[in-house]
Design a protein around this motif. Structure first.
Motif, mmCIF file in Angstrom:
data_model
loop_
_atom_site.group_PDB
_atom_site.id
_atom_site.type_symbol
_atom_site.label_atom_id
_atom_site.label_comp_id
_atom_site.label_asym_id
_atom_site.label_seq_id
_atom_site.Cartn_x
_atom_site.Cartn_y
_atom_site.Cartn_z
ATOM 1 N N SER A 133 32.970 49.252 31.774
ATOM 2 C CA SER A 133 34.009 48.591 32.569
ATOM 3 C C SER A 133 35.396 49.089 32.165
ATOM 4 O O SER A 133 36.278 49.243 33.021
ATOM 5 C CB SER A 133 33.917 47.071 32.409
ATOM 6 N N ASN A 167 37.934 51.046 34.617
ATOM 7 C CA ASN A 167 39.288 50.529 34.775
ATOM 8 C C ASN A 167 40.315 51.642 34.616
ATOM 9 O O ASN A 167 41.259 51.761 35.398
ATOM 10 C CB ASN A 167 39.519 49.430 33.727
ATOM 11 N N LEU A 180 32.916 48.820 39.372
ATOM 12 C CA LEU A 180 33.359 47.996 38.246
ATOM 13 C C LEU A 180 32.855 46.566 38.388
ATOM 14 O O LEU A 180 32.382 45.963 37.413
ATOM 15 C CB LEU A 180 34.886 48.016 38.174
ATOM 16 N N VAL A 206 29.180 46.463 37.506
ATOM 17 C CA VAL A 206 28.994 46.576 36.048
ATOM 18 C C VAL A 206 29.302 45.243 35.371
ATOM 19 O O VAL A 206 28.561 44.795 34.481
ATOM 20 C CB VAL A 206 29.888 47.692 35.473
ATOM 21 N N LEU A 207 30.371 44.591 35.780
ATOM 22 C CA LEU A 207 30.734 43.316 35.172
ATOM 23 C C LEU A 207 29.720 42.224 35.501
ATOM 24 O O LEU A 207 29.416 41.375 34.656
ATOM 25 C CB LEU A 207 32.132 42.898 35.628
ATOM 26 N N THR A 247 26.838 42.891 33.206
ATOM 27 C CA THR A 247 27.189 42.509 31.835
ATOM 28 C C THR A 247 27.187 40.996 31.684
ATOM 29 O O THR A 247 26.684 40.454 30.687
ATOM 30 C CB THR A 247 28.578 43.069 31.468
ATOM 31 N N TYR A 260 37.544 38.816 33.093
ATOM 32 C CA TYR A 260 37.498 40.151 33.703
ATOM 33 C C TYR A 260 36.698 40.098 35.002
ATOM 34 O O TYR A 260 37.144 40.580 36.054
ATOM 35 C CB TYR A 260 36.853 41.095 32.695
ATOM 36 N N LEU A 261 35.516 39.489 34.945
ATOM 37 C CA LEU A 261 34.660 39.389 36.131
ATOM 38 C C LEU A 261 35.322 38.558 37.219
ATOM 39 O O LEU A 261 35.358 38.962 38.394
ATOM 40 C CB LEU A 261 33.316 38.766 35.749
#
Length: 263
Positions: A98, A102, A124, A127-128, A131, A157-158
Motif C-alpha cells: 500500500s 501510494n 490500493l 490491497v487495503l 490487509t 488508511y482503508l
C-alpha cells in the motif's frame, strides 16, 4: 514465540523502505520538496471545486495522521524483537504494498497521469481491503502499539482510500469531459457515493473496528461541507454523503458493541 527467519528480516527491510518512499513522495506532493501540491497538480483535477465528489481542503489533513502511523509502524516493526511476531507476518507486506502504491499514485498525479492514478488507487483499495481482512481474522487483543499502529493506521488508511477512490474516479471522468461528475444534477456521483457507502458498511459490519468508519465518515462529511458551501454546489450530493456517513458510523458502533457483548 515463533522463530525468526531470514524472510522476516527481508520483510522488515521492505516495509521500512516502502514506507520511507511513501513519506518522501508525500512531501513532494505537498510542495515541500519541490513538487506541485496535489490540489494544483494535473491541471487542478483534484481541486475542491473540480468535481462534485471533491472534499474541501481540510479533509486532506487525515493524511498527516496516516503517514505518521505508517512511519511509526515501520519503525516499530523493524526492531529485532518484532521480526517474527504473527501480526507483522500477517500485515507487513500489505502495508509495504500500500505504501508503494501510494508513492506511485503521487508520482502519477505529479505527471498529470490521471487515468493511471485512478487505476493505482483502485488497486490500493483492493490491497487495503485484503490487509484489513487479514487483520480482522486476528483476535482483538494486543499491545497499545499494535492497536494504534496496526488497527488504527490500516483502518484509517482503508476508510479514507474508500472515499478517495470515488473522488479520483470523478476527477478522471471530469478531466476527459464527462460533465455529470462536475455539475448538478450529479446522479453518477450519487451512485458512486452509494457504492462507497455500501463498501464502508460491509467493512464496518464485518470488522467491528472504529478506524475505517471514522475515516470514511471524515471523508464523506467534508464532501458534504464542500458541496453545501463551495462550488459546484450540489445539495443532493451533500445530503447523500452525510446520510451515508452517519449510517457507516452507526453500523460500526453496532458491530463493535455486538462483538464486545460476545466476549
Amino acid at each position: 514465540m515463533s522463530e525468526t527467519m531470514r524472510s522476516d528480516r527481508i520483510r522488515q527491510v521492505i516495509v521500512a523502505v516502502t514506507v520511507l518512499a511513501a513519506v518522501v513522495l508525500a512531501f513532494v506532493g505537498s510542495g515541500v520538496l519541490g513538487g506541485t501540491p496535489i490540489k494544483d497538480a494535473a491541471g487542478g483535477a483534484f481541486a475542491s471545486d473540480a468535481t462534485v465528489l471533491a472534499p474541501t481542503g481540510a479533509a486532506f489533513g487525515i493524511w498527516s495522521v496516516i503517514y505518521l502511523g505508517l512511519f511509526g509502524y515501520a519503525v516499530w516493526q523493524a526492531f529485532p524483537a518484532q521480526a517474527a511476531k504473527p501480526v507483522h507476518r500477517a500485515v507487513g507486506y500489505g502495508v509495504a504494498a500500500s505504501s508503494l502504491l501510494n508513492a506511485v499514485w503521487i508520482a502519477c498525479v505529479q505527471a498529470s497521469r490521471i487515468a493511471e492514478s485512478t487505476v493505482i488507487i483502485v488497486v490500493l483499495l483492493v490491497v487495503l481491503l485484503a490487509t484489513f481482512a487479514r487483520l480482522r481474522r486476528r483476535p482483538r487483543r494486543g499491545t497499545v502499539a499494535e492497536i494504534v499502529l496496526v488497527d488504527g493506521t490500516v483502518g484509517l488508511y482503508l476508510g479514507w482510500v474508500t472515499v478517495a477512490a470515488a473522488a479520483n474516479l470523478a476527477a478522471w471522468l471530469t478531466a476527459i469531459g464527462v460533465d455529470g461528475w462536475a455539475k448538478a444534477p450529479a446522479w453518477p456521483a450519487i451512485v458512486a457515493l452509494c457504492v462507497v457507502g455500501l463498501l464502508a458498511i460491509a467493512t464496518a459490519w464485518s470488522g467491528g473496528r472504529w478506524a475505517p468508519a471514522v475515516a470514511t465518515y471524515w471523508g464523506l462529511a467534508w464532501i458534504a461541507v464542500e458541496r453545501w458551501t463551495g462550488a459546484p454546489a450540489e445539495p443532493t450530493v451533500a445530503w447523500t454523503a452525510i446520510i451515508l456517513a452517519v449510517v457507516v458510523l452507526g453500523v460500526s458502533a453496532w458491530s463493535f458493541f455486538r462483538r464486545i457483548r460476545r466476549t
